[in-house]
Design an enzyme around this catalytic site. Structure first.
Site, PDB file in Angstrom:
ATOM      1  N   GLU A 263       3.232  -0.002  -5.165  1.00 47.67           N
ATOM      2  CA  GLU A 263       4.479   0.249  -5.892  1.00 47.67           C
ATOM      3  C   GLU A 263       4.729  -1.011  -6.693  1.00 47.67           C
ATOM      4  O   GLU A 263       4.885  -2.087  -6.125  1.00 47.67           O
ATOM      5  CB  GLU A 263       5.583   0.540  -4.871  1.00 47.67           C
ATOM      6  CG  GLU A 263       6.832   1.094  -5.464  1.00 47.67           C
ATOM      7  CD  GLU A 263       7.951   0.103  -5.363  1.00 47.67           C
ATOM      8  OE1 GLU A 263       8.183  -0.607  -6.363  1.00 47.67           O
ATOM      9  OE2 GLU A 263       8.580   0.026  -4.294  1.00 47.67           O
ATOM     10  N   CYS A 300      13.369  -3.199  -7.641  1.00 46.91           N
ATOM     11  CA  CYS A 300      12.384  -2.459  -8.455  1.00 46.91           C
ATOM     12  C   CYS A 300      13.070  -1.380  -9.282  1.00 46.91           C
ATOM     13  O   CYS A 300      12.495  -0.872 -10.233  1.00 46.91           O
ATOM     14  CB  CYS A 300      11.299  -1.880  -7.567  1.00 46.91           C
ATOM     15  SG  CYS A 300      11.911  -1.226  -6.035  1.00 46.91           S
TER      16      CYS A 300
HETATM   17  P1  NAP Z   1       2.812 -10.562  -6.140  1.00 42.00           P
HETATM   18  O1  NAP Z   1       2.386 -11.746  -6.911  1.00 42.00           O
HETATM   19  O2  NAP Z   1       2.339  -9.256  -6.639  1.00 42.00           O
HETATM   20  O3  NAP Z   1       2.326 -10.799  -4.647  1.00 42.00           O
HETATM   21  C1  NAP Z   1       2.587  -9.850  -3.616  1.00 42.00           C
HETATM   22  C2  NAP Z   1       1.620 -10.059  -2.487  1.00 42.00           C
HETATM   23  O4  NAP Z   1       0.318  -9.703  -2.915  1.00 42.00           O
HETATM   24  C3  NAP Z   1       1.544 -11.510  -2.039  1.00 42.00           C
HETATM   25  O5  NAP Z   1       1.415 -11.505  -0.643  1.00 42.00           O
HETATM   26  C4  NAP Z   1       0.293 -12.034  -2.685  1.00 42.00           C
HETATM   27  O6  NAP Z   1      -0.368 -12.963  -1.884  1.00 42.00           O
HETATM   28  C5  NAP Z   1      -0.574 -10.794  -2.770  1.00 42.00           C
HETATM   29  N1  NAP Z   1      -1.449 -10.812  -3.943  1.00 42.00           N
HETATM   30  C6  NAP Z   1      -1.062 -10.929  -5.239  1.00 42.00           C
HETATM   31  N2  NAP Z   1      -2.130 -10.869  -6.045  1.00 42.00           N
HETATM   32  C7  NAP Z   1      -3.199 -10.701  -5.249  1.00 42.00           C
HETATM   33  C8  NAP Z   1      -4.595 -10.585  -5.494  1.00 42.00           C
HETATM   34  N3  NAP Z   1      -5.102 -10.645  -6.714  1.00 42.00           N
HETATM   35  N4  NAP Z   1      -5.409 -10.423  -4.433  1.00 42.00           N
HETATM   36  C9  NAP Z   1      -4.926 -10.405  -3.183  1.00 42.00           C
HETATM   37  N5  NAP Z   1      -3.625 -10.523  -2.895  1.00 42.00           N
HETATM   38  C10 NAP Z   1      -2.770 -10.666  -3.902  1.00 42.00           C
HETATM   39  O7  NAP Z   1       4.365 -10.457  -6.054  1.00 42.00           O
HETATM   40  P2  NAP Z   1       5.453 -11.504  -5.515  1.00 42.00           P
HETATM   41  O8  NAP Z   1       4.850 -12.795  -5.154  1.00 42.00           O
HETATM   42  O9  NAP Z   1       6.172 -10.780  -4.459  1.00 42.00           O
HETATM   43  O10 NAP Z   1       6.400 -11.678  -6.766  1.00 42.00           O
HETATM   44  C11 NAP Z   1       5.903 -12.107  -8.019  1.00 42.00           C
HETATM   45  C12 NAP Z   1       6.397 -11.188  -9.116  1.00 42.00           C
HETATM   46  O11 NAP Z   1       6.079  -9.815  -8.807  1.00 42.00           O
HETATM   47  C13 NAP Z   1       7.908 -11.150  -9.312  1.00 42.00           C
HETATM   48  O12 NAP Z   1       8.378 -12.192 -10.090  1.00 42.00           O
HETATM   49  C14 NAP Z   1       8.088  -9.801  -9.986  1.00 42.00           C
HETATM   50  O13 NAP Z   1       7.803  -9.890 -11.350  1.00 42.00           O
HETATM   51  C15 NAP Z   1       7.054  -8.926  -9.341  1.00 42.00           C
HETATM   52  N6  NAP Z   1       7.642  -8.073  -8.267  1.00 42.00           N
HETATM   53  C16 NAP Z   1       8.085  -6.850  -8.603  1.00 42.00           C
HETATM   54  C17 NAP Z   1       8.658  -6.032  -7.631  1.00 42.00           C
HETATM   55  C18 NAP Z   1       9.155  -4.670  -7.958  1.00 42.00           C
HETATM   56  O14 NAP Z   1       9.698  -4.049  -7.080  1.00 42.00           O
HETATM   57  N7  NAP Z   1       9.012  -4.174  -9.145  1.00 42.00           N
HETATM   58  C19 NAP Z   1       8.765  -6.465  -6.318  1.00 42.00           C
HETATM   59  C20 NAP Z   1       8.308  -7.749  -6.001  1.00 42.00           C
HETATM   60  C21 NAP Z   1       7.738  -8.536  -6.988  1.00 42.00           C
HETATM   61  P3  NAP Z   1      -0.004 -14.523  -1.931  1.00 42.00           P
HETATM   62  O15 NAP Z   1       1.452 -14.654  -2.174  1.00 42.00           O
HETATM   63  O16 NAP Z   1      -0.430 -15.007  -0.603  1.00 42.00           O
HETATM   64  O17 NAP Z   1      -0.790 -15.080  -3.056  1.00 42.00           O
END
Ligand code: NAP
Length: 526
Positions: A263, A300
């Site tokens: 999601e 979200c």
């Molecule tokens: P994220 O960067 O997507 O990371 C979420 C989880 O996935 C983290 O545990 C991260 O691990 C892991 N991950 C990310 N990329 C990966 C990859 N290439 N391979 C393996 N694991 C991976 O999201 P976030 O840190 O929660 O937030 C960053 C941004 O995501 C926010 O600023 C926002 O823009 C977006 N976000 C959107 C929503 C929504 O509901 N639309 C919700 C949350 C976040 P690590 O942290 O250990 O690296």
């Protein structure tokens, strides 16, 4: 007490050397607890235990799984330092922590009720017709069964409801799938406390070791190893498009590809029809100033795009929205990295040609507090510049001022997939533009009438998903009891002896579940 260790099945474990801390965005300092990232060996052990646990857990009765889920809810409510830890790792206020805890516990109990009742297996029976010509018809009995060990990625923006024992975990356990949680590094302490509650509940209700593990990590390698592991059979993820897509692609490249239910981003378009604005532009502007800034815009379902047709009423809407939104006190974001991403993405949006900044909070703010912003753009510019279509996570929204309803409809069809769409309409107005309603329906998973998209009810009729990239599979919801369907596969027994069939498929229907028997829905025995 927070130990900083992983839970490899029931066993606390910290064999690694890579450590990290969480961060308090309100005080702008690191928290004290030190977490140890899981090693490759610990990950392999967790998957091996989950694989073994699946053999018995997948056959566990609905009543026993319900006891486990209810015990998790009880143990979560008994955690003394949960709210405090949640607040210091997220910057979110206590009221939100308690609300989210209530929702998490409510979800666990809803799944407990679902599996106690039992009809979720969708038992379907076509009895034999030995005398059928030219060929006899065999006896076929179908039901849903669990997929196997599931990896759940905790979400940064819902430390409880979409994380360790959140909706994905509750649904997977209800389906009979052991769960390995990849803890979100921003709230690792909250995750450990919840994990300790799950382990306690598992032991109390005699669940197998390995039914649940909690894995610490501060980089993407741990998640990558989990998703690549042959013992893992499905993945649940909430987060960025970049992260979700990377994991989806990784899962697709495995020798045995597996489903990734991610999601991801959504800008949640709101269509404001002309008469709705003529009648209530001021009231809607005030309502939307609150919705855009709710939870510092970190939902979200945050309304990031507002569409209207150029008119005096739309101008008034923009004026009031601009005035109201800067009256709202800025609030704290989840983490300096999330705040950094907000500022960077906002700067990029503000640098686009032909946009107008109508509101930008100019007062001083504390570190990690987000300044809310609203911009306007005309329909043609928006259509051409897809940078403006991207999610901007935080208290930001854009009003797209269209020349006509026809242009508005055309633009909606050009949007990426979304979780929600909203229609603001005066009495009888929606009936006059079915083509707009169709366009919105084509792009979203849930359509809201005269309301706001923020606030997601947890119930069987909820759809929290939508065409890509809102989710990787628009056929499923991530919220509500129907989300169990992501973790099951249909399975048929042909001419199978009655005494070896699962209870839901036996002639006597001892569980009393609703079944489709020879095309007729019934709870009767055969
Ligand atoms: P994220 O960067 O997507 O990371 C979420 C989880 O996935 C983290 O545990 C991260 O691990 C892991 N991950 C990310 N990329 C990966 C990859 N290439 N391979 C393996 N694991 C991976 O999201 P976030 O840190 O929660 O937030 C960053 C941004 O995501 C926010 O600023 C926002 O823009 C977006 N976000 C959107 C929503 C929504 O509901 N639309 C919700 C949350 C976040 P690590 O942290 O250990 O690296």
């Amino acid at each position: 007490m927070i130990t900083g260790k992983n839970f490899i099945g029931f066993t606390p474990s910290a064999n690694g050397t890579k450590t990290y801390k969480t961060f308090n965005p309100q005080t702008n300092v690191e928290n004290e607890d030190v977490f140890t990232e899981a090693t490759s060996e610990e990950i392999n052990q967790a998957v091996a235990l989950a694989t073994e646990a699946f053999k018995t857990f997948s056959k566990t009765s609905g009543t026993d799984k319900a006891a486990f889920l209810n015990a998790i809810a009880d143990e979560i409510m008994a955690l003394e330092t949960l709210v405090e830890t949640y607040c210091k790792e997220s910057g979110l206020p206590e009221g939100r922590a308690m609300g989210e805890r209530g929702r998490t516990v409510g979800q666990l109990r809803a799944f407990a009720n679902l599996v106690t009742e039992g009809s979720w297996v969708e038992a379907t029976i076509d009895t034999a017709q030995p005398a059928r010509e030219p060929m006899p018809k065999p006896d076929l009995r179908k039901m849903n069964i669990g997929l196997g060990p599931v990896v759940v990625f905790g979400a940064s923006n819902f430390p409880l409801a979409y994380s360790t024992a959140g909706g994905d975990t509750a649904a997977a356990l209800a389906a009979g799938c052991p769960v390995i949680v990849k803890s979100h590094p921003m709230h690792a302490g909250t995750g450990e406390l919840i994990a300790s509650a799950v382990i306690k509940a598992a032991k109390k209700t005699n669940m197998p070791d390995g039914v649940f593990s909690n894995i610490n990590s501060s980089g993407i390698e741990v998640g990558q190893q989990l998703v690549s592991h042959p013992g893992v059979k499905a993945v649940g993820f909430t987060g960025s498009i970049r992260g979700g897509r990377a994991l989806y692609d990784l899962a697709g490249q495995r020798e045995e590809p597996i489903p990734v239910f991610a999601e991801m981003g959504s800008v949640n378009p709101v269509v404001m029809l002309p008469k709705a604005l003529e009648e209530k532009s001021e009231a809607w502007a005030k309502t939307y100033a609150s919705s855009i800034t709710l939870g510092t815009g970190q939902f979200c379902t945050n309304p990031g795009l507002l569409f209207g047709v150029k008119s005096d009423a739309l101008t008034q809407f923009v004026d009031v929205l601009a005035k109201e939104i800067v009256e709202i006190a800025p609030s704290c974001m989840l983490h300096p990295n999330i705040k950094g991403a907000y500022d960077k993405n906002k700067d990029r949006a503000l640098q686009q040609e032909a946009i107008t900044v109508v509101a930008n909070y100019e007062g001083d703010v504390k570190p990690n507090y987000a300044q809310q912003t609203v911009i306007t753009v005309d329909g043609a510019t928006f259509l051409e510049n897809t940078t403006l279509h991207q999610e901007l996570f935080g208290p930001f929204s854009m009003v797209v001022q269209c020349e006509s309803l026809e242009e508005l409809e055309h633009i909606i069809y050009k949007l990426e997939g979304q979780l929600t769409g909203t229609l603001l309409a005066a009495e009888g107005e929606a009936e006059t533009c079915p083509e707009i309603v169709n366009a919105v329906q084509n792009r979203v998973g849930r359509i809201i009438f005269n309301g706001v998209p923020t606030g997601v009810e947890v119930c069987p009729a909820m759809v929290h998903g939508g065409p890509y990239p809102a989710s990787t599979d628009s056929r499923f919801t991530a919220v509500g009891t129907q989300s169990i369907k992501r973790w099951v596969r249909p399975f048929s027994y042909q001419d199978w002896p009655e005494n070896l069939l699962p209870e839901a498929l036996q002639d006597a229907n001892p569980l009393g579940v609703l079944r489709l028997v020879n095309g007729v829905e019934t709870r009767d025995k055969i």
